[in-house]
Design a protein around this motif. Sequence first.
Motif, PDB file in Angstrom:
ATOM      1  N   VAL A  53      -1.456  -7.978  -2.182  1.00 28.68           N
ATOM      2  CA  VAL A  53      -1.806  -7.935  -0.756  1.00 28.68           C
ATOM      3  C   VAL A  53      -1.147  -9.070   0.032  1.00 28.68           C
ATOM      4  N   LEU A  54      -1.306 -10.309  -0.417  1.00 31.65           N
ATOM      5  CA  LEU A  54      -0.812 -11.463   0.333  1.00 31.65           C
ATOM      6  C   LEU A  54       0.701 -11.412   0.520  1.00 31.65           C
ATOM      7  N   SER A  55       1.430 -11.090  -0.554  1.00 39.03           N
ATOM      8  CA  SER A  55       2.890 -11.045  -0.442  1.00 39.03           C
ATOM      9  C   SER A  55       3.330  -9.982   0.561  1.00 39.03           C
ATOM     10  N   TYR A  56       2.654  -8.857   0.570  1.00 35.63           N
ATOM     11  CA  TYR A  56       2.990  -7.800   1.529  1.00 35.63           C
ATOM     12  C   TYR A  56       2.843  -8.310   2.960  1.00 35.63           C
ATOM     13  N   LEU A  57       1.760  -9.043   3.207  1.00 36.83           N
ATOM     14  CA  LEU A  57       1.529  -9.571   4.551  1.00 36.83           C
ATOM     15  C   LEU A  57       2.577 -10.620   4.927  1.00 36.83           C
ATOM     16  N   LEU A  58       2.885 -11.518   3.989  1.00 35.67           N
ATOM     17  CA  LEU A  58       3.853 -12.575   4.282  1.00 35.67           C
ATOM     18  C   LEU A  58       5.260 -12.012   4.481  1.00 35.67           C
ATOM     19  N   LEU A  59       5.577 -10.961   3.743  1.00 40.63           N
ATOM     20  CA  LEU A  59       6.896 -10.336   3.872  1.00 40.63           C
ATOM     21  C   LEU A  59       6.947  -9.323   5.014  1.00 40.63           C
ATOM     22  N   ARG A  60       5.803  -9.135   5.657  1.00 38.20           N
ATOM     23  CA  ARG A  60       5.692  -8.159   6.755  1.00 38.20           C
ATOM     24  C   ARG A  60       6.126  -6.761   6.329  1.00 38.20           C
ATOM     25  N   GLY A  61       5.791  -6.445   5.078  1.00 37.73           N
ATOM     26  CA  GLY A  61       6.037  -5.095   4.588  1.00 37.73           C
ATOM     27  C   GLY A  61       7.481  -4.761   4.326  1.00 37.73           C
ATOM     28  N   ARG A  62       8.327  -5.790   4.063  1.00 36.94           N
ATOM     29  CA  ARG A  62       9.742  -5.519   3.809  1.00 36.94           C
ATOM     30  C   ARG A  62      10.254  -6.319   2.618  1.00 36.94           C
ATOM     31  N   CYS A  63      11.243  -5.759   1.930  1.00 36.83           N
ATOM     32  CA  CYS A  63      11.868  -6.450   0.806  1.00 36.83           C
ATOM     33  C   CYS A  63      12.554  -7.714   1.301  1.00 36.83           C
ATOM     34  N   ARG A  64      12.421  -8.803   0.578  1.00 36.30           N
ATOM     35  CA  ARG A  64      13.019 -10.072   0.996  1.00 36.30           C
ATOM     36  C   ARG A  64      14.541  -9.979   1.031  1.00 36.30           C
ATOM     37  N   ARG A  65      15.144  -9.205   0.126  1.00 35.43           N
ATOM     38  CA  ARG A  65      16.603  -9.155   0.045  1.00 35.43           C
ATOM     39  C   ARG A  65      17.214  -8.145   1.020  1.00 35.43           C
ATOM     40  N   CYS A  66      16.801  -6.898   0.887  1.00 33.86           N
ATOM     41  CA  CYS A  66      17.482  -5.852   1.654  1.00 33.86           C
ATOM     42  C   CYS A  66      16.716  -5.408   2.901  1.00 33.86           C
ATOM     43  N   LYS A  67      15.496  -5.946   3.068  1.00 36.92           N
ATOM     44  CA  LYS A  67      14.656  -5.637   4.235  1.00 36.92           C
ATOM     45  C   LYS A  67      14.193  -4.177   4.272  1.00 36.92           C
ATOM     46  N   ALA A  68      14.285  -3.485   3.128  1.00 37.75           N
ATOM     47  CA  ALA A  68      13.769  -2.119   3.071  1.00 37.75           C
ATOM     48  C   ALA A  68      12.248  -2.137   3.237  1.00 37.75           C
ATOM     49  N   HIS A  69      11.726  -1.101   3.862  1.00 36.72           N
ATOM     50  CA  HIS A  69      10.294  -1.017   4.109  1.00 36.72           C
ATOM     51  C   HIS A  69       9.531  -0.820   2.796  1.00 36.72           C
ATOM     52  N   ILE A  70       8.465  -1.572   2.613  1.00 35.79           N
ATOM     53  CA  ILE A  70       7.580  -1.410   1.458  1.00 35.79           C
ATOM     54  C   ILE A  70       6.426  -0.508   1.879  1.00 35.79           C
ATOM     55  N   PRO A  71       6.211   0.606   1.186  1.00 30.92           N
ATOM     56  CA  PRO A  71       5.147   1.530   1.605  1.00 30.92           C
ATOM     57  C   PRO A  71       3.779   0.841   1.678  1.00 30.92           C
ATOM     58  N   LEU A  72       3.016   1.224   2.664  1.00 27.79           N
ATOM     59  CA  LEU A  72       1.675   0.680   2.845  1.00 27.79           C
ATOM     60  C   LEU A  72       0.776   1.007   1.659  1.00 27.79           C
ATOM     61  N   ARG A  73       1.169   2.020   0.873  1.00 25.51           N
ATOM     62  CA  ARG A  73       0.362   2.386  -0.281  1.00 25.51           C
ATOM     63  C   ARG A  73       0.165   1.222  -1.244  1.00 25.51           C
ATOM     64  N   TYR A  74       1.148   0.339  -1.349  1.00 29.19           N
ATOM     65  CA  TYR A  74       1.061  -0.744  -2.333  1.00 29.19           C
ATOM     66  C   TYR A  74      -0.122  -1.674  -2.061  1.00 29.19           C
ATOM     67  N   PRO A  75      -0.236  -2.267  -0.881  1.00 33.41           N
ATOM     68  CA  PRO A  75      -1.424  -3.101  -0.650  1.00 33.41           C
ATOM     69  C   PRO A  75      -2.704  -2.284  -0.595  1.00 33.41           C
ATOM     70  N   ALA A  76      -2.609  -1.018  -0.168  1.00 39.36           N
ATOM     71  CA  ALA A  76      -3.804  -0.174  -0.097  1.00 39.36           C
ATOM     72  C   ALA A  76      -4.378   0.062  -1.492  1.00 39.36           C
ATOM     73  N   VAL A  77      -3.512   0.334  -2.463  1.00 39.40           N
ATOM     74  CA  VAL A  77      -3.974   0.531  -3.843  1.00 39.40           C
ATOM     75  C   VAL A  77      -4.574  -0.756  -4.393  1.00 39.40           C
ATOM     76  N   GLU A  78      -3.922  -1.875  -4.137  1.00 36.57           N
ATOM     77  CA  GLU A  78      -4.445  -3.162  -4.625  1.00 36.57           C
ATOM     78  C   GLU A  78      -5.812  -3.472  -4.032  1.00 36.57           C
ATOM     79  N   LEU A  79      -5.943  -3.249  -2.733  1.00 35.62           N
ATOM     80  CA  LEU A  79      -7.207  -3.539  -2.064  1.00 35.62           C
ATOM     81  C   LEU A  79      -8.296  -2.561  -2.510  1.00 35.62           C
ATOM     82  N   ALA A  80      -7.953  -1.290  -2.633  1.00 39.41           N
ATOM     83  CA  ALA A  80      -8.937  -0.298  -3.068  1.00 39.41           C
ATOM     84  C   ALA A  80      -9.418  -0.591  -4.488  1.00 39.41           C
ATOM     85  N   THR A  81      -8.490  -0.972  -5.362  1.00 38.01           N
ATOM     86  CA  THR A  81      -8.880  -1.309  -6.731  1.00 38.01           C
ATOM     87  C   THR A  81      -9.815  -2.508  -6.754  1.00 38.01           C
ATOM     88  N   ALA A  82      -9.505  -3.520  -5.952  1.00 34.80           N
ATOM     89  CA  ALA A  82     -10.366  -4.698  -5.887  1.00 34.80           C
ATOM     90  C   ALA A  82     -11.772  -4.338  -5.400  1.00 34.80           C
TER      91      ALA A  82
END
Length: 250
Positions: A53-82
């Motif tokens: 979750v934290l890395s997604y927020l700090l990266l603003r939902g984008r890859c650090r290298r290529c700036k490709a969008h990171i799907p919102l599903r990733y933090p959503a799954v982490e938060l839902a599991t927690a």
Amino acid sequence: MSLALLTALFGLLVGSFLNVVIYRVPRGLSVVWPPSHCPVCRGTISPRDNVPVLSYLLLRGRCRRCKAHIPLRYPAVELATALLFGAAGYTFGLGMDLARALVFVCVLIVLAATDADRRILPNAVVLPGAAAGLLLSFAADPAHWWVYLLAGAGVGAALLLLWLLYPGGMGMGDVKMGGMLGAFLGGYAALAVFLGALLGALVGVGLMLGGRAGRRSALPFGTFMAFGGMVALFWGRDIWEIYLGLLSGG
């Protein structure tokens, strides 16, 4: 620190791994190698960019290298599991019931996501999940071990009959998932399937009224059954007692 908080924090870490499973298993890829990487630029994700979750927020939902969008599903799954892990810790306390609940939550989250994303309920998740469900249910409730066997076989057989009668309404993955629900939930698996069908019908009607689907549009029934499984896990007994009370007029 309370058990609920500990399990919630553990759920964040587990949720990060579940994202790997959700992405790789339907594609036939290993979940252990190579290390986590961006699917666009293939660059390895560093530990600082892999904090749930934290890395997604700090990266603003984008890859650090290529700036490709990171799907919102990733933090959503982490938060839902927690959240679900924390709820399980609070509800079941320390013991085999908690172990069974945590494994069940993991399986349901993966199946819900893979069915929603790719309309697939992978055998590599459903079948080991069913086996784990039986083993954990036998350990948690040894006096009623036969209930889980009968529930798994009964729910699976009922869905198989529906599949044979209406082959376009669901797939064999749904049939196997129904059996898996029985392995974890026992008799409450029927409630999970009913709630999943009800939710699927409501969503389908809503989509048709909104002009976003037709009568023959495919919906991810496994995703809806996963929701029903979550409800049955935490409130199945309460719902059943309310139902019996209504029948008796109490």
